[in-house]
Design a protein around this motif. Structure first.
Motif, PDB file in Angstrom:
ATOM      1  N   GLY A 190       0.796  -1.226   0.000  1.00 47.44           N
ATOM      2  CA  GLY A 190       0.000   0.000   0.000  1.00 47.44           C
ATOM      3  C   GLY A 190       0.822   1.265   0.000  1.00 47.44           C
ATOM      4  N   GLY A 191       2.149   1.140   0.089  1.00 49.15           N
ATOM      5  CA  GLY A 191       3.001   2.330   0.132  1.00 49.15           C
ATOM      6  C   GLY A 191       3.397   2.813  -1.249  1.00 49.15           C
ATOM      7  N   LEU A 192       3.673   4.125  -1.347  1.00 48.80           N
ATOM      8  CA  LEU A 192       4.157   4.706  -2.593  1.00 48.80           C
ATOM      9  C   LEU A 192       5.623   4.341  -2.797  1.00 48.80           C
ATOM     10  CD1 LEU A 192       2.555   8.281  -2.426  1.00 48.80           C
ATOM     11  CD2 LEU A 192       2.013   6.487  -4.085  1.00 48.80           C
ATOM     12  N   VAL A 193       5.955   3.939  -4.018  1.00 49.57           N
ATOM     13  CA  VAL A 193       7.333   3.549  -4.323  1.00 49.57           C
ATOM     14  C   VAL A 193       7.737   4.150  -5.670  1.00 49.57           C
ATOM     15  CG1 VAL A 193       7.206   1.392  -3.039  1.00 49.57           C
ATOM     16  CG2 VAL A 193       6.604   1.406  -5.462  1.00 49.57           C
ATOM     17  N   SER A 194       9.032   4.355  -5.826  1.00 50.71           N
ATOM     18  CA  SER A 194       9.596   4.701  -7.130  1.00 50.71           C
ATOM     19  C   SER A 194      10.236   3.448  -7.707  1.00 50.71           C
ATOM     20  CB  SER A 194      10.633   5.822  -6.999  1.00 50.71           C
ATOM     21  OG  SER A 194       9.996   7.054  -6.708  1.00 50.71           O
ATOM     22  N   VAL A 195      10.002   3.218  -8.979  1.00 47.78           N
ATOM     23  CA  VAL A 195      10.461   1.995  -9.637  1.00 47.78           C
ATOM     24  C   VAL A 195      11.615   2.328 -10.570  1.00 47.78           C
ATOM     25  CG1 VAL A 195       9.794   0.059 -11.121  1.00 47.78           C
ATOM     26  CG2 VAL A 195       8.149   1.011  -9.494  1.00 47.78           C
TER      27      VAL A 195
ATOM     28  N   GLY B  68       4.586   4.054  -8.287  1.00 49.47           N
ATOM     29  CA  GLY B  68       3.439   3.172  -8.175  1.00 49.47           C
ATOM     30  C   GLY B  68       3.104   2.881  -6.730  1.00 49.47           C
ATOM     31  N   ILE B  69       2.152   1.998  -6.532  1.00 48.40           N
ATOM     32  CA  ILE B  69       1.731   1.568  -5.196  1.00 48.40           C
ATOM     33  C   ILE B  69       2.078   0.084  -5.051  1.00 48.40           C
ATOM     34  CG2 ILE B  69      -0.222   1.220  -3.645  1.00 48.40           C
ATOM     35  CD1 ILE B  69      -1.593   3.571  -5.020  1.00 48.40           C
ATOM     36  N   SER B  70       2.838  -0.230  -4.010  1.00 49.83           N
ATOM     37  CA  SER B  70       3.243  -1.610  -3.786  1.00 49.83           C
ATOM     38  C   SER B  70       2.038  -2.454  -3.364  1.00 49.83           C
ATOM     39  CB  SER B  70       4.334  -1.672  -2.717  1.00 49.83           C
ATOM     40  OG  SER B  70       4.682  -3.014  -2.445  1.00 49.83           O
ATOM     41  N   GLU B  71       1.882  -3.578  -3.998  1.00 54.58           N
ATOM     42  CA  GLU B  71       0.797  -4.495  -3.653  1.00 54.58           C
ATOM     43  C   GLU B  71       1.204  -5.468  -2.545  1.00 54.58           C
ATOM     44  OE1 GLU B  71      -2.418  -4.662  -5.283  1.00 54.58           O
ATOM     45  OE2 GLU B  71      -1.761  -2.671  -5.886  1.00 54.58           O
ATOM     46  N   LEU B  72       2.512  -5.582  -2.297  1.00 59.02           N
ATOM     47  CA  LEU B  72       3.036  -6.536  -1.320  1.00 59.02           C
ATOM     48  C   LEU B  72       4.129  -5.889  -0.488  1.00 59.02           C
ATOM     49  CD1 LEU B  72       3.466  -9.593  -3.732  1.00 59.02           C
ATOM     50  CD2 LEU B  72       1.619  -9.301  -2.076  1.00 59.02           C
ATOM     51  N   SER B  73       4.398  -6.437   0.682  1.00 58.60           N
ATOM     52  CA  SER B  73       5.516  -5.978   1.503  1.00 58.60           C
ATOM     53  C   SER B  73       6.803  -6.665   1.042  1.00 58.60           C
ATOM     54  CB  SER B  73       5.267  -6.304   2.978  1.00 58.60           C
ATOM     55  OG  SER B  73       5.296  -7.708   3.191  1.00 58.60           O
ATOM     56  N   ARG B  74       7.932  -6.144   1.506  1.00 55.34           N
ATOM     57  CA  ARG B  74       9.209  -6.766   1.168  1.00 55.34           C
ATOM     58  C   ARG B  74       9.252  -8.220   1.638  1.00 55.34           C
ATOM     59  NH1 ARG B  74      14.637  -6.053   0.133  1.00 55.34           N
ATOM     60  NH2 ARG B  74      15.926  -7.579   1.219  1.00 55.34           N
ATOM     61  N   ASN B  75       8.746  -8.467   2.836  1.00 53.60           N
ATOM     62  CA  ASN B  75       8.777  -9.815   3.385  1.00 53.60           C
ATOM     63  C   ASN B  75       7.928 -10.777   2.546  1.00 53.60           C
ATOM     64  OD1 ASN B  75       9.512 -11.740   5.530  1.00 53.60           O
ATOM     65  ND2 ASN B  75       7.300 -11.722   5.960  1.00 53.60           N
TER      66      ASN B  75
ATOM     67  N   ARG C 254       1.552  -1.558  -8.678  1.00 51.44           N
ATOM     68  CA  ARG C 254       0.589  -0.986  -9.623  1.00 51.44           C
ATOM     69  C   ARG C 254       1.053   0.417  -9.988  1.00 51.44           C
ATOM     70  NH1 ARG C 254      -4.009   1.871  -8.340  1.00 51.44           N
ATOM     71  NH2 ARG C 254      -3.879   1.108  -6.192  1.00 51.44           N
ATOM     72  N   MET C 255       1.460   0.601 -11.234  1.00 53.67           N
ATOM     73  CA  MET C 255       2.009   1.879 -11.678  1.00 53.67           C
ATOM     74  C   MET C 255       0.902   2.934 -11.783  1.00 53.67           C
ATOM     75  SD  MET C 255       5.219   1.245 -11.900  1.00 53.67           S
ATOM     76  CE  MET C 255       5.785   2.772 -12.656  1.00 53.67           C
ATOM     77  N   ILE C 256       1.121   4.068 -11.120  1.00 58.45           N
ATOM     78  CA  ILE C 256       0.137   5.158 -11.184  1.00 58.45           C
ATOM     79  C   ILE C 256       0.717   6.407 -11.842  1.00 58.45           C
ATOM     80  CG2 ILE C 256      -1.191   4.341  -9.203  1.00 58.45           C
ATOM     81  CD1 ILE C 256       0.294   6.438  -7.496  1.00 58.45           C
ATOM     82  N   GLU C 257       2.057   6.528 -11.864  1.00 57.66           N
ATOM     83  CA  GLU C 257       2.713   7.672 -12.494  1.00 57.66           C
ATOM     84  C   GLU C 257       3.914   7.183 -13.313  1.00 57.66           C
ATOM     85  OE1 GLU C 257       2.014  11.448  -9.492  1.00 57.66           O
ATOM     86  OE2 GLU C 257       3.759  10.154  -9.147  1.00 57.66           O
ATOM     87  N   PRO C 258       3.670   6.515 -14.424  1.00 58.31           N
ATOM     88  CA  PRO C 258       4.796   6.066 -15.245  1.00 58.31           C
ATOM     89  C   PRO C 258       5.465   7.236 -15.957  1.00 58.31           C
ATOM     90  CG  PRO C 258       2.730   5.615 -16.350  1.00 58.31           C
ATOM     91  CD  PRO C 258       2.368   6.149 -14.986  1.00 58.31           C
ATOM     92  N   VAL C 259       6.758   7.092 -16.208  1.00 58.11           N
ATOM     93  CA  VAL C 259       7.482   8.129 -16.946  1.00 58.11           C
ATOM     94  C   VAL C 259       6.879   8.312 -18.343  1.00 58.11           C
ATOM     95  CG1 VAL C 259       9.687   8.635 -18.065  1.00 58.11           C
ATOM     96  CG2 VAL C 259       9.637   7.947 -15.676  1.00 58.11           C
ATOM     97  N   TYR C 260       6.485   7.191 -18.943  1.00 52.71           N
ATOM     98  CA  TYR C 260       5.810   7.240 -20.238  1.00 52.71           C
ATOM     99  C   TYR C 260       4.373   6.778 -20.048  1.00 52.71           C
ATOM    100  CZ  TYR C 260       9.990   8.046 -23.043  1.00 52.71           C
ATOM    101  OH  TYR C 260      11.096   8.598 -23.622  1.00 52.71           O
TER     102      TYR C 260
END
Length: 306
Positions: free
Chosen positions: A145-150, A175-182, A197-203
């Motif tokens: 559920g956290g915001l991440v940069s890919v 994007g928004i992570s669907e899973l935790s690192r663990n 789930r990508m919400i702000e792709p560069v393209y």
């Protein structure tokens, strides 16, 4: 860090391209500077995603005009009101083109990072979400559920499960992570499904996950041209010796109006399964897929004579 690091090739590929673009005849015709400019232009284009996403229409099921209208409505929903056109190719009648928007350089980068492999990164640039098998590493405290940069590890130097990576990486968007690192790295068995789930792709390029699956096939333009050059006719029998995942195979069957026989071979069973799935999805019945090495398809007694 840059959007577009200079592309690099294996030595034999570099040698071949150099001979093509820096040969004496070309330099004599264009001059040294223009020949070099064309070579550098090639490298630049190969470092970017294509300007258009190309999709092939399954003309056995519906007309290009009808599918174009359906796809236009779908893309407007994905892009939340942005007026992105769907274009017909001026010469290839069963191809639709969607302009790719970008790169968007004003996106904020988050502290939490996900590193993916180069192949996965290429798919993200073409509009895909990040699926778990493509994830190489994540930040230490990645939560669902956290915001991440890919980012894409374009040199393949990131170690799987690493908690940080300082090598060359290309920003792909947020994007928004669907899973935790663990959940990603702590499972006993391999995981599938969406990881980010990508919400702000560069393209901005449309996603085709479960979009008009029976009517469209996501396929690069050169692959489509091959089938048109062959110009298959209804009732013919055609052999595709290295067929997976079935893009050209299903296109040939479509151009034949599903009348005749397309024999598709691949030596990997899972890939043959994918050919069959695509044929079924596109409702094509003239395709027969076999798990076999095409280079060994001729019987022993015939090899000496033919």
């Amino acid at each position: 860090m840059t959007f577009f690091p200079k592309i690099s090739f294996q030595p034999e590929v570099e040698e071949y391209l150099s001979k093509v673009f820096r040969n004496r005849e070309l330099i004599a015709a264009l001059g040294t500077e223009e020949a070099e400019r064309r070579y550098q232009s090639l490298l630049s284009h190969l470092s970017h995603p294509p300007a258009f996403t190309t999709v092939r229409v399954n003309t056995c099921l519906a007309s290009v005009k009808h599918v174009k209208s359906l796809l236009f409505d779908e893309i407007q929903q994905q892009f939340e009101g942005l007026n992105v056109p769907v274009l017909e190719h001026p010469e290839i009648q069963d191809i639709l083109l969607i302009p790719v928007i970008g790169p968007r350089r004003d996106l904020r980068r988050h502290d939490s990072e996900v590193i993916v492999g180069a192949h996965c990164g290429y798919s993200v640039l073409r509009g895909a979400h990040v699926y778990v098998p493509g994830i190489i590493s994540t930040s230490k405290f990645l939560k669902a559920g956290g915001l991440v940069s890919v980012y894409s590890d374009i040199e393949g130097k990131c170690k799987r499960g690493a908690k940080e990576f300082g090598g060359i990486k290309v920003f792909l968007g947020n994007g928004i992570s669907e899973l935790s690192r663990n959940e990603i790295f702590g499972s006993n068995g391999p995981l599938n499904g969406m990881g980010v789930r990508m919400i702000e792709p560069v393209y901005l390029s449309p996603s085709f996950d479960n979009v008009l699956s029976s009517h469209l096939f996501l396929q690069n333009l050169p692959s489509v041209v091959v089938s048109h050059v062959l110009n298959p006719q209804p009732g013919e029998r055609i052999l595709d010796m290295c067929a997976a995942p079935g893009g050209k195979t299903t296109h040939l069957a479509t151009l034949m109006h599903d009348k005749g026989e397309v024999i598709a071979m691949d030596k990997i069973a899972n890939k043959v399964k994918k050919i069959k799935q695509n044929a079924e999805l596109l409702q094509l019945n003239c395709i027969k897929a076999f798990c076999y090495d095409g280079t060994k398809a001729l019987s022993d007694e015939k090899r000496g004579d033919e």
